[in-house]
Motif scaffolding. Structure first.
Motif, PDB file in Angstrom:
ATOM      1  N   LEU A 200       8.897  67.327  74.186  1.00 57.14           N
ATOM      2  CA  LEU A 200       8.113  66.506  73.259  1.00 57.14           C
ATOM      3  C   LEU A 200       8.897  66.296  71.967  1.00 57.14           C
ATOM      4  N   THR A 201       8.896  65.067  71.452  1.00 56.20           N
ATOM      5  CA  THR A 201       9.640  64.749  70.237  1.00 56.20           C
ATOM      6  C   THR A 201       8.680  64.511  69.080  1.00 56.20           C
ATOM      7  N   ILE A 202       8.871  65.272  67.998  1.00 63.46           N
ATOM      8  CA  ILE A 202       8.042  65.162  66.805  1.00 63.46           C
ATOM      9  C   ILE A 202       8.925  64.908  65.594  1.00 63.46           C
ATOM     10  N   GLN A 203       8.302  64.748  64.427  1.00 62.26           N
ATOM     11  CA  GLN A 203       9.062  64.585  63.190  1.00 62.26           C
ATOM     12  C   GLN A 203       9.045  65.876  62.381  1.00 62.26           C
ATOM     13  N   ILE A 204      10.215  66.296  61.950  1.00 60.92           N
ATOM     14  CA  ILE A 204      10.339  67.390  60.988  1.00 60.92           C
ATOM     15  C   ILE A 204      11.259  66.891  59.880  1.00 60.92           C
ATOM     16  N   ASP A 205      10.759  66.904  58.667  1.00 69.17           N
ATOM     17  CA  ASP A 205      11.510  66.360  57.517  1.00 69.17           C
ATOM     18  C   ASP A 205      11.930  64.916  57.773  1.00 69.17           C
ATOM     19  N   GLY A 206      11.065  64.168  58.459  1.00 70.76           N
ATOM     20  CA  GLY A 206      11.322  62.742  58.679  1.00 70.76           C
ATOM     21  C   GLY A 206      12.312  62.432  59.776  1.00 70.76           C
ATOM     22  N   GLN A 207      12.797  63.436  60.497  1.00 70.51           N
ATOM     23  CA  GLN A 207      13.783  63.197  61.550  1.00 70.51           C
ATOM     24  C   GLN A 207      13.231  63.591  62.920  1.00 70.51           C
ATOM     25  N   PRO A 208      13.624  62.846  63.979  1.00 65.31           N
ATOM     26  CA  PRO A 208      13.129  63.157  65.319  1.00 65.31           C
ATOM     27  C   PRO A 208      13.666  64.504  65.790  1.00 65.31           C
ATOM     28  N   THR A 209      12.771  65.364  66.228  1.00 68.84           N
ATOM     29  CA  THR A 209      13.132  66.723  66.627  1.00 68.84           C
ATOM     30  C   THR A 209      12.449  67.047  67.942  1.00 68.84           C
ATOM     31  N   LYS A 210      13.236  67.529  68.899  1.00 64.44           N
ATOM     32  CA  LYS A 210      12.706  67.811  70.237  1.00 64.44           C
ATOM     33  C   LYS A 210      12.350  69.286  70.384  1.00 64.44           C
ATOM     34  N   ILE A 211      11.239  69.547  71.069  1.00 61.71           N
ATOM     35  CA  ILE A 211      10.852  70.911  71.383  1.00 61.71           C
ATOM     36  C   ILE A 211      11.636  71.347  72.622  1.00 61.71           C
ATOM     37  N   VAL A 212      12.515  72.321  72.444  1.00 66.06           N
ATOM     38  CA  VAL A 212      13.365  72.797  73.538  1.00 66.06           C
ATOM     39  C   VAL A 212      12.633  73.843  74.373  1.00 66.06           C
ATOM     40  N   GLU A 213      12.000  74.787  73.703  1.00 56.88           N
ATOM     41  CA  GLU A 213      11.197  75.797  74.395  1.00 56.88           C
ATOM     42  C   GLU A 213      10.202  76.391  73.411  1.00 56.88           C
ATOM     43  N   PHE A 214       9.132  76.962  73.935  1.00 56.22           N
ATOM     44  CA  PHE A 214       8.124  77.537  73.043  1.00 56.22           C
ATOM     45  C   PHE A 214       7.338  78.610  73.771  1.00 56.22           C
ATOM     46  N   GLN A 215       6.704  79.481  73.001  1.00 52.98           N
ATOM     47  CA  GLN A 215       5.879  80.548  73.562  1.00 52.98           C
ATOM     48  C   GLN A 215       4.701  80.804  72.640  1.00 52.98           C
ATOM     49  N   HIS A 216       3.495  80.649  73.172  1.00 56.28           N
ATOM     50  CA  HIS A 216       2.297  80.927  72.386  1.00 56.28           C
ATOM     51  C   HIS A 216       2.117  82.438  72.245  1.00 56.28           C
ATOM     52  N   VAL A 217       1.821  82.877  71.035  1.00 52.86           N
ATOM     53  CA  VAL A 217       1.645  84.297  70.761  1.00 52.86           C
ATOM     54  C   VAL A 217       0.228  84.530  70.257  1.00 52.86           C
ATOM     55  N   LYS A 218      -0.516  85.343  70.979  1.00 55.07           N
ATOM     56  CA  LYS A 218      -1.879  85.686  70.562  1.00 55.07           C
ATOM     57  C   LYS A 218      -1.875  87.052  69.899  1.00 55.07           C
TER      58      LYS A 218
ATOM     59  N   LEU B 286      16.861  56.613  78.385  1.00 54.67           N
ATOM     60  CA  LEU B 286      17.501  56.745  77.078  1.00 54.67           C
ATOM     61  C   LEU B 286      16.436  56.788  75.992  1.00 54.67           C
ATOM     62  N   VAL B 287      16.648  57.650  75.014  1.00 53.95           N
ATOM     63  CA  VAL B 287      15.736  57.791  73.875  1.00 53.95           C
ATOM     64  C   VAL B 287      16.463  57.278  72.636  1.00 53.95           C
ATOM     65  N   GLU B 288      15.851  56.308  71.928  1.00 53.85           N
ATOM     66  CA  GLU B 288      16.505  55.689  70.766  1.00 53.85           C
ATOM     67  C   GLU B 288      15.657  55.854  69.507  1.00 53.85           C
ATOM     68  N   PHE B 289      16.348  55.998  68.402  1.00 51.10           N
ATOM     69  CA  PHE B 289      15.714  56.090  67.086  1.00 51.10           C
ATOM     70  C   PHE B 289      16.464  55.160  66.148  1.00 51.10           C
ATOM     71  N   GLU B 290      15.739  54.183  65.617  1.00 50.60           N
ATOM     72  CA  GLU B 290      16.330  53.175  64.729  1.00 50.60           C
ATOM     73  C   GLU B 290      17.534  52.502  65.382  1.00 50.60           C
ATOM     74  N   GLY B 291      17.396  52.179  66.684  1.00 50.48           N
ATOM     75  CA  GLY B 291      18.422  51.427  67.399  1.00 50.48           C
ATOM     76  C   GLY B 291      19.595  52.234  67.897  1.00 50.48           C
ATOM     77  N   LYS B 292      19.568  53.567  67.717  1.00 51.68           N
ATOM     78  CA  LYS B 292      20.680  54.415  68.142  1.00 51.68           C
ATOM     79  C   LYS B 292      20.191  55.410  69.183  1.00 51.68           C
ATOM     80  N   VAL B 293      20.972  55.565  70.259  1.00 50.57           N
ATOM     81  CA  VAL B 293      20.612  56.530  71.296  1.00 50.57           C
ATOM     82  C   VAL B 293      20.788  57.942  70.748  1.00 50.57           C
TER      83      VAL B 293
END
Length: 218
Positions: free
Chosen positions: A43-61, A145-152
């Motif tokens: 999943l790709t989200i924004q962090i500090d205005g830049q596209p950032t992909k979630i590589v791996e994650f683990q929920h901690v209870k 292909l995933v592009e941001f502002e016209g750049k892969v």
């Protein structure tokens, strides 16, 4: 009489003019709409205005206090990775990115070239973006292909591929032990672990994101 007719005319015209608010279209951008409970690998989200992909994650209870999520992010502009513990109350904006299907045509030095399946435009992707997926890409293969502002900035491989085994150790006759595995080199160049009964020349279904054997291809 004239005044009455004038008022009637104005009233009739007003009935045909919609109020300005009727034409207002609310924004469809879902700001702050992604919470840790919505996280998915890739999943790709924004962090500090830049596209950032979630590589791996683990929920901690936790027994006491709010839950959290240990997450590894990859900045798709700089290539840098970040390990961060995200609190359940945090939210993120989705990255405004474009995705397109493309076919790998050739590689030259440190660049890979793909043809857009819709526009037939040629797009160049650097080694740094391909990263550790180099051994999985074959000529003529379809990717996204995933592009941001016209750049892969990233590419996605198929989640499942049918690939032939080009080299692996012969199966030892009579070896039926469960869990026996061995390395096998696939036609794309990648090497994965397979069950001991797999022979060279067989075609397999492979889980590409996890680089893992699934089954023999039917």
């Amino acid at each position: 009489m004239k005044a009455a007719l004038l008022l009637l005319s104005i009233s009739s015209v007003g009935a045909w003019i919609a109020p300005a608010s009727t034409f207002h279209r609310p924004s469809t951008t879902l700001y702050g709409s992604i919470a840790p409970k919505d996280f998915k690998t890739g999943l790709t989200i924004q962090i500090d205005g830049q596209p950032t992909k979630i590589v791996e994650f683990q929920h901690v209870k936790q027994a006491r206090g709010a839950a959290s999520t240990k997450t590894k992010f990859k900045n798709l502009i700089t290539g840098n990775t970040l390990q961060k513990t995200v609190q359940a109350s945090e939210t993120f904006d989705p990255a405004q990115i474009d995705r397109s299907d493309a076919q790998h045509t050739y590689r030259e030095n440190n660049n890979w070239f793909f043809m857009d399946s819709e526009t037939f435009d040629e797009k160049m992707v650097s080694d740094s973006i391909v990263d550790d997926r180099e051994d999985w890409i074959m000529e003529g293969m379809n990717v996204q292909l995933v592009e941001f502002e016209g750049k892969v900035i990233d590419l996605n491989l198929p989640s499942t591929m049918e690939l032939e085994v080009v080299q692996t150790d012969p199966n030892v006759k009579g070896n039926s032990a469960q869990g026996v595995t061995k390395p096998a080199t696939l036609e794309c160049g990648a090497t994965i672990m397979v069950p001991g009964f797999i022979e060279a020349g067989e075609k397999l279904l492979v889980d590409v994101p996890n680089k893992a054997y699934m089954s023999r291809a039917k």
